[in-house]
Design an enzyme around this catalytic site. Structure first.
Site, PDB file in Angstrom:
ATOM      1  CB  CYS A  22      23.272  -3.601  -4.353  1.00 54.87           C
ATOM      2  SG  CYS A  22      21.729  -4.547  -4.466  1.00 54.87           S
TER       3      CYS A  22
ATOM      4  CG  HIS B 230      16.721 -12.030 -10.905  1.00 56.17           C
ATOM      5  ND1 HIS B 230      16.702 -13.388 -10.792  1.00 56.17           N
ATOM      6  CD2 HIS B 230      16.337 -11.551  -9.691  1.00 56.17           C
ATOM      7  CE1 HIS B 230      16.338 -13.724  -9.562  1.00 56.17           C
ATOM      8  NE2 HIS B 230      16.121 -12.633  -8.868  1.00 56.17           N
TER       9      HIS B 230
ATOM     10  CG  HIS C   7      23.170  -3.463  -9.276  1.00 56.14           C
ATOM     11  ND1 HIS C   7      23.176  -4.726  -9.834  1.00 56.14           N
ATOM     12  CD2 HIS C   7      22.638  -3.608  -8.040  1.00 56.14           C
ATOM     13  CE1 HIS C   7      22.667  -5.585  -8.978  1.00 56.14           C
ATOM     14  NE2 HIS C   7      22.339  -4.942  -7.868  1.00 56.14           N
TER      15      HIS C   7
ATOM     16  CB  SER D 128      19.254  -7.630  -9.348  1.00 52.53           C
ATOM     17  OG  SER D 128      18.494  -7.675  -8.180  1.00 52.53           O
TER      18      SER D 128
ATOM     19  CB  CYS E 121      23.585  -8.181  -6.974  1.00 52.87           C
ATOM     20  SG  CYS E 121      21.937  -8.117  -6.264  1.00 52.87           S
TER      21      CYS E 121
HETATM   22  N1  COD Z   1      12.174 -20.819  -0.420  1.00 53.25           N
HETATM   23  C1  COD Z   1      13.145 -20.454   0.422  1.00 53.25           C
HETATM   24  N2  COD Z   1      14.362 -20.016  -0.003  1.00 53.25           N
HETATM   25  C2  COD Z   1      14.585 -19.976  -1.325  1.00 53.25           C
HETATM   26  C3  COD Z   1      13.613 -20.381  -2.270  1.00 53.25           C
HETATM   27  C4  COD Z   1      12.351 -20.835  -1.759  1.00 53.25           C
HETATM   28  N3  COD Z   1      11.380 -21.220  -2.585  1.00 53.25           N
HETATM   29  N4  COD Z   1      14.125 -20.241  -3.513  1.00 53.25           N
HETATM   30  C5  COD Z   1      15.380 -19.760  -3.349  1.00 53.25           C
HETATM   31  N5  COD Z   1      15.658 -19.610  -2.038  1.00 53.25           N
HETATM   32  C6  COD Z   1      16.880 -19.103  -1.428  1.00 53.25           C
HETATM   33  C7  COD Z   1      18.163 -19.531  -2.133  1.00 53.25           C
HETATM   34  O1  COD Z   1      18.599 -20.799  -1.692  1.00 53.25           O
HETATM   35  C8  COD Z   1      19.140 -18.421  -1.723  1.00 53.25           C
HETATM   36  O2  COD Z   1      19.854 -18.730  -0.562  1.00 53.25           O
HETATM   37  C9  COD Z   1      18.231 -17.214  -1.444  1.00 53.25           C
HETATM   38  O3  COD Z   1      16.888 -17.692  -1.502  1.00 53.25           O
HETATM   39  C10 COD Z   1      18.394 -16.085  -2.464  1.00 53.25           C
HETATM   40  O4  COD Z   1      19.652 -15.588  -2.353  1.00 53.25           O
HETATM   41  P1  COD Z   1      20.587 -15.142  -3.576  1.00 53.25           P
HETATM   42  O5  COD Z   1      22.006 -15.239  -3.111  1.00 53.25           O
HETATM   43  O6  COD Z   1      20.177 -15.869  -4.781  1.00 53.25           O
HETATM   44  O7  COD Z   1      20.201 -13.631  -3.836  1.00 53.25           O
HETATM   45  P2  COD Z   1      20.621 -12.217  -3.194  1.00 53.25           P
HETATM   46  O8  COD Z   1      20.543 -12.280  -1.718  1.00 53.25           O
HETATM   47  O9  COD Z   1      21.877 -11.733  -3.830  1.00 53.25           O
HETATM   48  O10 COD Z   1      19.467 -11.250  -3.753  1.00 53.25           O
HETATM   49  C11 COD Z   1      18.186 -11.621  -3.716  1.00 53.25           C
HETATM   50  C12 COD Z   1      17.187 -10.553  -4.116  1.00 53.25           C
HETATM   51  C13 COD Z   1      15.923 -11.265  -4.455  1.00 53.25           C
HETATM   52  C14 COD Z   1      16.962  -9.636  -2.949  1.00 53.25           C
HETATM   53  C15 COD Z   1      17.673  -9.666  -5.315  1.00 53.25           C
HETATM   54  O11 COD Z   1      17.859 -10.380  -6.453  1.00 53.25           O
HETATM   55  C16 COD Z   1      16.606  -8.636  -5.586  1.00 53.25           C
HETATM   56  O12 COD Z   1      15.633  -8.940  -6.191  1.00 53.25           O
HETATM   57  N6  COD Z   1      16.788  -7.426  -5.038  1.00 53.25           N
HETATM   58  C17 COD Z   1      15.760  -6.447  -4.810  1.00 53.25           C
HETATM   59  C18 COD Z   1      15.255  -5.728  -6.004  1.00 53.25           C
HETATM   60  C19 COD Z   1      16.091  -4.609  -6.367  1.00 53.25           C
HETATM   61  O13 COD Z   1      16.123  -3.583  -5.720  1.00 53.25           O
HETATM   62  N7  COD Z   1      16.836  -4.844  -7.447  1.00 53.25           N
HETATM   63  C20 COD Z   1      17.785  -3.958  -7.932  1.00 53.25           C
HETATM   64  C21 COD Z   1      19.123  -4.153  -7.344  1.00 53.25           C
HETATM   65  S1  COD Z   1      19.274  -5.569  -6.413  1.00 53.25           S
HETATM   66 ZN    ZN Z   2      21.540  -5.824  -6.262  1.00 58.26          ZN
END
Ligand code: COD
Ligand code: ZN
Ligand code: ZN
Length: 376
Positions: free
Chosen positions: A175, A52, A68, A49, A47
């Site tokens: 998740c 991150h 996770h 996160s 994921c």
């Molecule tokens: N504008 C538009 N789209 C964007 C931008 C922008 N400025 N920057 C990036 N993106 C796009 C990317 O191209 C990508 O497609 C998407 O945003 C992000 O997707 P991923 O694949 O990087 O991430 P995910 O979907 O796996 O997870 C994203 C979260 C932000 C939801 C995740 O990291 C998170 O923060 N989860 C929630 C917090 C939480 O509960 N954390 C604990 C477990 S996750």
């Molecule tokens: Zn997650």
């Protein structure tokens, strides 16, 4: 020969320092103490996160065993554990459910105070660790730590699921899927006929798109700077997709134009950036629009915004783990998956052996994967 009560030596991926690849090493996993459960992990997703933490955006104490989003089988249980037994198929819960704190007792919340997301201590609830490598203790990640063949979690952070569930798929219920889908159906409570915008079309954002569709939204606008994400978003329910880089105007103005000057009923920020959090808020109806923050903001980030955005009536909410009470909901979500109420396959773009974990992270960073599931 039973491993119960003994230290298990196994492979794990360790984050020793930020901005460095994970290192696969042999670790020692202590037996579970009272009210703890040792799990043999069989499948784990990667994921954003987790990434991150590696990038330093989500500050955590290192060294740490990340991961996770997983599923596995109970290897042994500590004294007093009655909720699961050896051999049970389980999902670890990064938001535990103790059943006793104010959030667990309220119908309005799900962020159990036993969570380690807010404090980020990286320890078991008793303040100690169950992993060691080369004589050093390794931290636990948000009550779970699944990039390892065996992990130990508190009984509040694990739940039994259907014996027939395919673990290499339902690990996503731990998740990505639940977080995005729940943000739409549980936190925002999207209504039939509404217009939604989902910012960020990664695994979590696509799950939010699925949630909006399941709730009967009539328009679902996907927003992403990577247009390669659009075909899958449309396959899963987005009625149209926009790339902010294609416009000179701010994306919130673009969304107002697309909705006849009204703004969307519901917007979801599923990226984890503060500029897109305010853009998502500004994109929703100026009076009754609701915007939900799903992405985890960078550590210590602050937002400044025009208070008129809220004064006029908009609602701004956050959603952790899709607002689901984890122990109650995860087994039901797995049953719903088994009953074909939603699909997970389109989210899983890659499956690979655990040893290739760094390759899986590269696929995520390059925007080529939605979810990589690692199998053991
Ligand atoms: N504008 C538009 N789209 C964007 C931008 C922008 N400025 N920057 C990036 N993106 C796009 C990317 O191209 C990508 O497609 C998407 O945003 C992000 O997707 P991923 O694949 O990087 O991430 P995910 O979907 O796996 O997870 C994203 C979260 C932000 C939801 C995740 O990291 C998170 O923060 N989860 C929630 C917090 C939480 O509960 N954390 C604990 C477990 S996750
Ligand atoms: Zn997650
Ligand atoms: Zn609780």
């Amino acid at each position: 020969m039973s491993t119960a009560g003994k230290v298990i030596k196994c492979k794990a991926a360790i984050a020793w320092e930020i901005k460095k690849p994970l290192s696969i090493e042999q670790i020692e996993v202590s037996p579970p103490k009272a009210h703890e459960v040792r799990i043999k992990i069989l499948a784990t997703g990667i994921c954003r996160s987790d990434d991150h933490v590696i990038s330093g955006a989500f500050a955590m104490p290192l060294p740490m065993v990340l991961g996770h989003e997983a599923a596995g089988v109970v290897e042994s249980v500590g004294e007093g554990v009655t909720c699961v037994k050896p051999g049970d198929k389980v999902i670890p819960l990064f938001v535990p459910q103790c059943g006793k704190c104010s959030s667990c007792q309220s119908t309005k919340g799900n962020l159990c105070t036993a969570n380690d997301l807010s404090s980020g201590q990286g320890l078991m609830p008793d303040g100690t660790c169950r992993f060691t490598c080369k004589g050093k203790s390794l931290h636990h990640f948000i009550s779970t730590s699944t990039f390892t063949e065996y992990t130990v979690v508190h009984e509040n952070a694990v739940v039994k699921i259907d014996d027939a569930a395919p673990l290499e798929k339902v690990c996503l219920v731990g998740c990505g899927f639940s977080t995005g889908y729940g943000a739409a159906v549980q936190t925002a409570k999207v209504e039939p006929g509404s217009t939604c915008a989902v910012f960020g079309l990664g695994g979590v954002g696509l799950s939010a798109v699925m949630g909006c569709k399941a709730a009967g939204a009539s328009r679902i606008i996907g927003v992403d700077i990577n247009k390669d994400k659009f075909p899958k978003a449309k396959e899963l329910g987005a009625t149209e997709c926009v790339n902010p880089l294609d416009f000179k105007k701010p994306i919130n103005e673009v969304l107002f134009d697309l909705t006849g000057g009204e703004g969307v009923d519901y917007s979801f920020e599923v990226i984890g950036r503060i500029d897109t959090m305010t853009a998502a808020l500004a994109s929703c109806h100026n009076n009754y629009g609701t915007s939900v923050i799903v992405g985890v903001p960078p550590s210590a980030a602050q937002i400044s915004l025009d208070p008129m955005l809220l004064f006029t009536g908009r609602t701004w909410k956050g959603s952790v783990f899709g607002g689901w009470k984890s122990k109650d909901s995860v087994p039901k979500l797995v049953s719903d998956f088994m009953g074909k109420k939603f699909i997970l396959d389109p989210l899983i773009t890659h499956t690979m052996p655990f040893e290739k974990i760094n390759e899986g992270f590269e696929l995520l960073r390059s925007g080529k994967s939605i979810r990589t599931v690692l199998t053991f």
